[in-house]
Structures are given as C-alpha cells and as structure tokens.
Design a protein around this motif. Structure first.
Motif, PDB file in Angstrom:
ATOM      1  N   GLN A  18      -2.659  -7.137 -18.032  1.00  0.00           N
ATOM      2  CA  GLN A  18      -1.991  -6.238 -17.096  1.00  0.00           C
ATOM      3  C   GLN A  18      -0.884  -6.944 -16.327  1.00  0.00           C
ATOM      4  O   GLN A  18       0.214  -6.403 -16.147  1.00  0.00           O
ATOM      5  N   ARG A  19      -1.153  -8.145 -15.869  1.00  0.00           N
ATOM      6  CA  ARG A  19      -0.135  -8.882 -15.114  1.00  0.00           C
ATOM      7  C   ARG A  19       1.029  -9.288 -16.017  1.00  0.00           C
ATOM      8  O   ARG A  19       2.187  -9.319 -15.583  1.00  0.00           O
ATOM      9  N   THR A  20       0.737  -9.591 -17.270  1.00  0.00           N
ATOM     10  CA  THR A  20       1.796  -9.903 -18.228  1.00  0.00           C
ATOM     11  C   THR A  20       2.687  -8.685 -18.451  1.00  0.00           C
ATOM     12  O   THR A  20       3.912  -8.806 -18.550  1.00  0.00           O
ATOM     13  N   ALA A  21       2.065  -7.503 -18.546  1.00  0.00           N
ATOM     14  CA  ALA A  21       2.843  -6.266 -18.728  1.00  0.00           C
ATOM     15  C   ALA A  21       3.768  -6.035 -17.534  1.00  0.00           C
ATOM     16  O   ALA A  21       4.917  -5.616 -17.696  1.00  0.00           O
ATOM     17  N   LEU A  22       3.265  -6.299 -16.327  1.00  0.00           N
ATOM     18  CA  LEU A  22       4.081  -6.105 -15.126  1.00  0.00           C
ATOM     19  C   LEU A  22       5.199  -7.134 -15.027  1.00  0.00           C
ATOM     20  O   LEU A  22       6.260  -6.856 -14.454  1.00  0.00           O
ATOM     21  N   ARG A  23       4.998  -8.301 -15.584  1.00  0.00           N
ATOM     22  CA  ARG A  23       6.032  -9.330 -15.561  1.00  0.00           C
ATOM     23  C   ARG A  23       7.223  -8.909 -16.428  1.00  0.00           C
ATOM     24  O   ARG A  23       8.363  -9.294 -16.183  1.00  0.00           O
ATOM     25  N   GLY A  24       6.974  -8.099 -17.458  1.00  0.00           N
ATOM     26  CA  GLY A  24       8.041  -7.688 -18.362  1.00  0.00           C
ATOM     27  C   GLY A  24       8.121  -8.616 -19.557  1.00  0.00           C
ATOM     28  O   GLY A  24       7.229  -9.422 -19.820  1.00  0.00           O
ATOM     29  N   GLY A  25       9.210  -8.523 -20.311  1.00  0.00           N
ATOM     30  CA  GLY A  25       9.345  -9.331 -21.516  1.00  0.00           C
ATOM     31  C   GLY A  25       8.741  -8.636 -22.714  1.00  0.00           C
ATOM     32  O   GLY A  25       8.752  -7.404 -22.820  1.00  0.00           O
ATOM     33  N   LYS A  31      -0.224  -6.226 -24.951  1.00  0.00           N
ATOM     34  CA  LYS A  31      -1.118  -5.391 -25.762  1.00  0.00           C
ATOM     35  C   LYS A  31      -2.093  -6.254 -26.556  1.00  0.00           C
ATOM     36  O   LYS A  31      -3.254  -5.881 -26.737  1.00  0.00           O
ATOM     37  N   ALA A  32      -1.624  -7.392 -27.036  1.00  0.00           N
ATOM     38  CA  ALA A  32      -2.502  -8.289 -27.801  1.00  0.00           C
ATOM     39  C   ALA A  32      -3.616  -8.821 -26.911  1.00  0.00           C
ATOM     40  O   ALA A  32      -4.786  -8.885 -27.329  1.00  0.00           O
ATOM     41  N   TYR A  33      -3.296  -9.197 -25.678  1.00  0.00           N
ATOM     42  CA  TYR A  33      -4.331  -9.665 -24.752  1.00  0.00           C
ATOM     43  C   TYR A  33      -5.346  -8.554 -24.479  1.00  0.00           C
ATOM     44  O   TYR A  33      -6.556  -8.805 -24.401  1.00  0.00           O
ATOM     45  N   SER A  34      -4.846  -7.343 -24.311  1.00  0.00           N
ATOM     46  CA  SER A  34      -5.726  -6.214 -23.994  1.00  0.00           C
ATOM     47  C   SER A  34      -6.680  -5.914 -25.141  1.00  0.00           C
ATOM     48  O   SER A  34      -7.876  -5.683 -24.931  1.00  0.00           O
ATOM     49  N   ARG A  35      -6.160  -5.925 -26.367  1.00  0.00           N
ATOM     50  CA  ARG A  35      -7.022  -5.674 -27.528  1.00  0.00           C
ATOM     51  C   ARG A  35      -8.077  -6.779 -27.671  1.00  0.00           C
ATOM     52  O   ARG A  35      -9.232  -6.506 -28.005  1.00  0.00           O
ATOM     53  N   ALA A  36      -7.671  -8.005 -27.425  1.00  0.00           N
ATOM     54  CA  ALA A  36      -8.625  -9.113 -27.512  1.00  0.00           C
ATOM     55  C   ALA A  36      -9.709  -8.971 -26.446  1.00  0.00           C
ATOM     56  O   ALA A  36     -10.882  -9.276 -26.695  1.00  0.00           O
ATOM     57  N   ALA A  37      -9.340  -8.487 -25.263  1.00  0.00           N
ATOM     58  CA  ALA A  37     -10.330  -8.270 -24.200  1.00  0.00           C
ATOM     59  C   ALA A  37     -11.340  -7.213 -24.610  1.00  0.00           C
ATOM     60  O   ALA A  37     -12.547  -7.359 -24.366  1.00  0.00           O
ATOM     61  N   ASP A  38     -10.880  -6.137 -25.250  1.00  0.00           N
ATOM     62  CA  ASP A  38     -11.797  -5.104 -25.745  1.00  0.00           C
ATOM     63  C   ASP A  38     -12.770  -5.690 -26.763  1.00  0.00           C
ATOM     64  O   ASP A  38     -13.963  -5.368 -26.762  1.00  0.00           O
ATOM     65  N   SER A  39     -12.255  -6.541 -27.645  1.00  0.00           N
ATOM     66  CA  SER A  39     -13.119  -7.159 -28.655  1.00  0.00           C
ATOM     67  C   SER A  39     -14.164  -8.062 -28.009  1.00  0.00           C
ATOM     68  O   SER A  39     -15.330  -8.075 -28.426  1.00  0.00           O
ATOM     69  N   LEU A  40     -13.765  -8.816 -26.999  1.00  0.00           N
ATOM     70  CA  LEU A  40     -14.723  -9.668 -26.292  1.00  0.00           C
ATOM     71  C   LEU A  40     -15.844  -8.844 -25.672  1.00  0.00           C
ATOM     72  O   LEU A  40     -16.998  -9.265 -25.630  1.00  0.00           O
ATOM     73  N   ALA A  41     -15.492  -7.647 -25.192  1.00  0.00           N
ATOM     74  CA  ALA A  41     -16.470  -6.798 -24.520  1.00  0.00           C
ATOM     75  C   ALA A  41     -17.551  -6.292 -25.465  1.00  0.00           C
ATOM     76  O   ALA A  41     -18.598  -5.828 -25.018  1.00  0.00           O
ATOM     77  N   SER A  42     -17.308  -6.347 -26.772  1.00  0.00           N
ATOM     78  CA  SER A  42     -18.301  -5.841 -27.728  1.00  0.00           C
ATOM     79  C   SER A  42     -18.977  -6.958 -28.520  1.00  0.00           C
ATOM     80  O   SER A  42     -19.586  -6.703 -29.558  1.00  0.00           O
ATOM     81  N   LEU A  43     -18.868  -8.187 -28.026  1.00  0.00           N
ATOM     82  CA  LEU A  43     -19.501  -9.299 -28.737  1.00  0.00           C
ATOM     83  C   LEU A  43     -21.018  -9.160 -28.762  1.00  0.00           C
ATOM     84  O   LEU A  43     -21.623  -8.712 -27.782  1.00  0.00           O
ATOM     85  N   VAL A  44     -21.603  -9.550 -29.857  1.00  0.00           N
ATOM     86  CA  VAL A  44     -23.058  -9.643 -29.968  1.00  0.00           C
ATOM     87  C   VAL A  44     -23.490 -11.103 -29.895  1.00  0.00           C
ATOM     88  O   VAL A  44     -24.441 -11.452 -29.206  1.00  0.00           O
ATOM     89  N   VAL A  45     -22.763 -11.963 -30.595  1.00  0.00           N
ATOM     90  CA  VAL A  45     -23.044 -13.397 -30.551  1.00  0.00           C
ATOM     91  C   VAL A  45     -22.567 -13.941 -29.202  1.00  0.00           C
ATOM     92  O   VAL A  45     -21.473 -13.601 -28.748  1.00  0.00           O
ATOM     93  N   PRO A  46     -23.355 -14.756 -28.521  1.00  0.00           N
ATOM     94  CA  PRO A  46     -22.915 -15.326 -27.239  1.00  0.00           C
ATOM     95  C   PRO A  46     -21.582 -16.053 -27.369  1.00  0.00           C
ATOM     96  O   PRO A  46     -21.334 -16.753 -28.359  1.00  0.00           O
ATOM     97  N   LEU A  47     -20.747 -15.892 -26.370  1.00  0.00           N
ATOM     98  CA  LEU A  47     -19.418 -16.495 -26.405  1.00  0.00           C
ATOM     99  C   LEU A  47     -19.489 -18.012 -26.516  1.00  0.00           C
ATOM    100  O   LEU A  47     -18.675 -18.625 -27.220  1.00  0.00           O
ATOM    101  N   ASP A  48     -20.453 -18.631 -25.854  1.00  0.00           N
ATOM    102  CA  ASP A  48     -20.530 -20.096 -25.908  1.00  0.00           C
ATOM    103  C   ASP A  48     -20.810 -20.604 -27.315  1.00  0.00           C
ATOM    104  O   ASP A  48     -20.350 -21.672 -27.705  1.00  0.00           O
ATOM    105  N   VAL A  49     -21.532 -19.803 -28.103  1.00  0.00           N
ATOM    106  CA  VAL A  49     -21.804 -20.181 -29.491  1.00  0.00           C
ATOM    107  C   VAL A  49     -20.513 -20.156 -30.308  1.00  0.00           C
ATOM    108  O   VAL A  49     -20.228 -21.080 -31.084  1.00  0.00           O
ATOM    109  N   LEU A  50     -19.723 -19.095 -30.148  1.00  0.00           N
ATOM    110  CA  LEU A  50     -18.463 -18.993 -30.891  1.00  0.00           C
ATOM    111  C   LEU A  50     -17.519 -20.129 -30.522  1.00  0.00           C
ATOM    112  O   LEU A  50     -16.822 -20.670 -31.387  1.00  0.00           O
TER     113      LEU A  50
END
Length: 559
Positions: A18-25, A31-50
């Motif tokens: 969101q802050r990147t979007a407001l910065r412009g450019g 959008k790539a950061y946002s999609r990656a955040a959605d993917s993180l939200a649906s993880l089954v395997v613990p993040l520390d393992v990955l």
C-alpha cells in the motif's frame, strides 16, 4: 524482537504494498507485493520451515526479490524501505486504498489537501460536501466515494473466485507435501459452492489415524482433518452453507435422526458418514455443492426436481472474444487456434464497435478486413472448426446499436452491451436496454447489469422487465465469465429460465489465458441451476450455425 509468523509478515507486506502504491512509480511492484501477501495468508506449512529450507519462491507470486523482503520482515519485524515509507504517510491513510475506484494519487490529494487520514474521516468529508468543493477532486469523485464506501465494507476479506482458486491449489499442494499420509485432500467452503466472492478458504483431508488433528493456517485458511468414517460429514459441514445445513438438520430431526459434523446418527448409531450416503439416508438425491444456499434446493430434491447442471464438458464453443483489432492482445488467427486447441468447435469473435474509441473499436472498413481474414481462416480450418463473425456493439444512450442496419446484417451474431452513461436513472437505463433488445439484429445482451465485483455496482435497471423482453424477442442472456464481472448474477438465472430465456457462457476474453475464464461462467450457471440445454454455446457447430441462420432469416423476413 521475536520472529513473526506468516500472518504477521503478510500484514507487513500488505502495508509495504500500500505504501509503495502511494509513493507512485511502477504500479506492478505494489500489486506484486499485495499478491504475495495474499499467498502468505493462506500458507499451511509454517513460514519458518519454508525460510529454513530456502523454499519461499514456491509460494505463488514470490520471486527472489520478494523472498528477500519476506525473510527480513520475518527475522526483524520490519524492513529499511518500509520504515522509510512510514515517515511519509500516516497509517490511517492506507485505509482509503480499500475504496474501489479511489486511486493512490487521489488518496494523496485527499490527505494533503483535506487532511483526510481514515475511512471515517473520508465518509464524514463526503457527507459534508467538502470533497466536491476541493480543486482537483470534485462532485463526481465525492459521489463515487459515497457509493463505493459500502462496497469496501462489504467486500472486506473476500477474494475473487480465480484468486481463491490459486491460493487453494497452492494450499492443497503444500498439505500433500507437508503431510503425505493424508488422503482425499478436498477443497470446501464457499469456493466449493461456487460463490462469486470467497470469504472462507477451507480444506478437508482424511487421515488413517484415530487421533484427528485440526490444522489451521496463519490467516483465513481452515484445514480440518477427519478419519475415513466421518470424512463425508466433515466435508459437508465445511462446505456449508449454514442455511443448507440447517435445512438438512431439520429434515433429519423430522425423521428421528441427528446430523452433525461427525455424521448422521440415530440414537448412538452412525447411519451415514459419507456425503452421498447422508443425502440418501435423508431421502434426498445428492445435491450439488453450488446449489447449497438454503434457498429451495432441499424442497426441489424432495420432489425429484433438481436440475441436471451444465458442466465444462457440455460447452462446444466460445463466443464474445476480442482480438488485437480492438483491445485484445492476440490476432484473430492466434485466438481461434487457441480455442480449437482447447477442444472447442467454434470461436465467436466480438471486437468492440466504433463508438468504443477507448478500446480501438472497429470501423466499417476494419470489419470488412476482419471478415475477409475469417473467411480465409475458415477455409483452412475445414468443417470441424469455424470462426463466427460477431461484434460487441455499443448500446448508445438512446438504445440504438452502434452501426447501421446494413453493417449489422453482415455479422453472424451481435453482442449488444452498455459501456457508458451508467448513471442514467432506472427507468431510462431500462428503456435503453429494451430498445436494444427489440432490435432484430441483437443476438446476445452482454454483461447485462455492468457490475464489476469489488469495483463498482451495476447500473440500475428493472432486471425482470429486461429478462422478459429477452425471452419475447429471442435474445440470449450472457453469463459473462470474466471473474471481475460474473454478470448476469446467478440469483437471476432461475427467473431467466422461467421466462423462457436462453443463456450463453462467454469469457469476454482479451487474451489466450482469458479463454479459460469459461470455467467461472460454468460455475455461475451451475450456481444458478442452469442445465446445458438452455445454454447457447452448448450447441454443436451445426446446431448453432442453424440457430444463427434461422435468426438471420427471421431478420430478413422482418425487413
């Protein structure tokens, strides 16, 4: 600072987006950061393992650069770039980005010129008429904000069907990799019911072990593990809807039984634990998940009147597609060949008409050239595949179509659609559609209400009156399969069928990958209870050729 879990990292990455979007450019970075955040939200395997196994790039939408950001956020709870961005804009301003149609540059103007730093302040400013008085903002933006604030609130936490599909597919693969002993890993929730927006991501799996383990992801995704004996009941309850389950439980009670998430019981005895067996024991045929909304599906099932729903395999051709002649990305030949490779018998091109200047609408000469190209390709394809010559003709403000009759008569089919003047009142907008429907050249009414999910509501029309007119004039109603549209809303499909309408599942494809949107249209038709024999493009090539020829003959007789 202790390491964060996936939920915490997803939240920070979403803020970074969101802050990147407001910065412009480059807008694609945000959008790539946002999609990656959605993917993180649906993880089954613990993040520390990955992270420990260097597998972050297995997450959908995560490349090397974003993997580095995730790792740093996980280990330190922040990132130097994020900290720098935080000094520029207060946190509350980020809320404004959730309002559909409110672009980052407008959010910045609202903050810098009017001091608006939260959704509550935005709503108050709009209601006090402060936005329309501000230079560079104005009355139109204020009206849009008031309208779309409700959309922002209602859509919170819900995903478009195709986005939910990608997350759930990744979750299934992750579960199978992390827990190879599990069987029947099955998607449930409102995705399985074919809902146009998905709120509850859910998966059910079977375990041989008697000590069942409930698995829950960091955010949003619920995973339930059941043994074989109770798997079907667990799947039934995880699929829902709550209203459908309540109706089944009421029916079970009438029959002296009890239905819960462990199965159908009589006293202490388990009568049925598999989905199909539960329905059978209740005296019902199997009810397809898409119908399970607690409407009239149980009553219809008891009467033996459930429809046989259309499937992907029933569709024989694709209609309403765009090429690079207007605003598509591929040539007519490339789109047609991709359609043929998918096993379809015909490709219905329907580029934009000349009034659609923003989309490169076709001039009369460009239509002639496209038809010559279609004829050349059809000779090469032979008898087993055909390009059908269509157009998506703009419905002008008075309801007329965007070409003279002499031009419209050259097409095999005409998709008539509204692409502008959305703010006409209900009566005027309805009359506009009714005139277009009464035009004998109109074959299909495209995306009837003009809605875009989580972006804008449809324009105001009398849907029932429009559907009755379609039936009267033998005009087909489109189920636009683009996941942002899914229009006509499935809740109107039964009315369309009762009035006598035919429907057509169209991808509105502007590229080769978008041809596969057809599946989402099938999901909507199934949810609406539509059988294959009421779908135009479930006709074979000879059948649809004959259908369109008869319509052209009727047109000639009328002339």
């Amino acid at each position: 600072m202790p390491s964060l879990d996936a939920r915490g990292v997803a939240s920070l990455l979403r803020e970074y987006a969101q802050r990147t979007a407001l910065r412009g450019g480059n807008p694609y970075r945000a959008k790539a950061y946002s999609r990656a955040a959605d993917s993180l939200a649906s993880l089954v395997v613990p993040l520390d393992v990955l992270i420990a196994e260097d597998r972050l790039t297995e997450i959908p939408g995560v490349g090397d650069a974003i993997a580095d950001i995730i790792a740093k956020l996980y280990k330190t709870g922040t990132h130097p770039s994020l900290e720098k961005l935080r000094t520029e804009i207060p946190a509350g301003v980020l809320e404004l980005l959730s309002v559909p149609g409110l672009r980052p540059e407008k959010v910045l103007r609202l903050y810098r010129d009017l001091g608006i730093a939260s959704l509550a302040e935005l709503e108050a400013a709009a209601k006090d008429d402060r936005i329309k008085k501000a230079k560079g903002l104005g009355a139109a933006l204020q009206s849009k904000i008031l309208q779309n604030l409700a959309i922002a609130k209602s859509a919170e936490g819900r995903l478009h069907l195709h986005r939910a599909a990608a997350l759930l597919a990744h979750a299934k693969n992750s579960i199978r990799r992390a827990r190879p002993e599990l069987k029947r890993v099955t998607i449930a929730g409102d995705f399985r019911r074919g809902c146009e927006l998905v709120a509850d991501l859910a998966i059910v799996a079977e375990s041989d072990k008697s000590d069942k383990t409930a698995m829950t992801s960091s955010e949003g995704l619920q995973v339930r593990v059941s043994d074989r004996k109770h798997f079907g009941a667990a799947l039934l309850f995880a699929t829902g809807s709550a209203a459908h389950i309540a109706q089944l439980q009421a029916l079970a009670a009438e029959k002296g039984m009890r239905l819960d998430a462990h199965g159908l019981h009589k006293g202490r005895a388990l009568i049925a634990g598999e989905e199909a067996d539960i329905y059978q024991a209740l005296g019902l045929p199997f009810i397809d998940p898409e119908l399970r909304e607690g409407r009239d599906e149980v009553e219809l099932a008891l009467k033996g009147k459930l429809p046989k729903l259309v499937t992907d395999k029933d569709l024989r051709g694709i209609l309403h597609c765009h090429t690079d002649a207007s605003d598509g990305t591929e040539t007519l030949e490339t789109m047609a060949k991709a359609t043929r490779q998918r096993g379809f018998e015909y490709f219905g091109v329907a580029d934009h008409s000349r009034s659609a200047h923003y989309a490169g609408g076709l001039s009369v000469e460009e239509i002639r050239q496209q038809h010559l190209e279609a004829d050349r390709l059809n000779e090469r394809f032979g008898n087993d595949f055909r390009i059908l010559k269509g157009i998506e003709s703009d419905i002008l403000v008075d309801g007329s179509l965007d070409y003279d009759d002499e031009v419209l008569e050259r097409f095999d089919f005409v998709v008539a659609s509204i692409h502008g003047r959305f703010k006409l009142d209900r009566k005027a907008q309805t009359q506009r559609l009714l005139r277009a429907i009464s035009d004998p050249h109109t074959t299909i009414i495209g995306h009837m209400t003009g809605r875009q999910l989580q972006r804008r509501p449809g324009y105001e029309i009398d849907v029932e009156k429009v559907l009755r007119a379609c039936a009267k004039h033998d005009v087909v109603v489109e189920i636009n399969a683009h996941p942002w549209r899914l229009d006509l809303d499935w809740r109107w499909h039964q009315a369309a069928l009762e009035f006598g309408c035919m429907l057509s599942i169209n991808p509105d494809a502007h590229s080769i990958p978008e041809l596969d949107h057809m599946h989402w249209g099938v999901e909507m038709a199934r949810k609406g209870g539509v059988p294959a024999d009421r779908i135009l493009n479930a006709m074979t090539l000879p059948e649809i050729t004959r259908y369109l020829h008869q319509k052209r003959r009727s047109l000639a007789r009328a002339a």
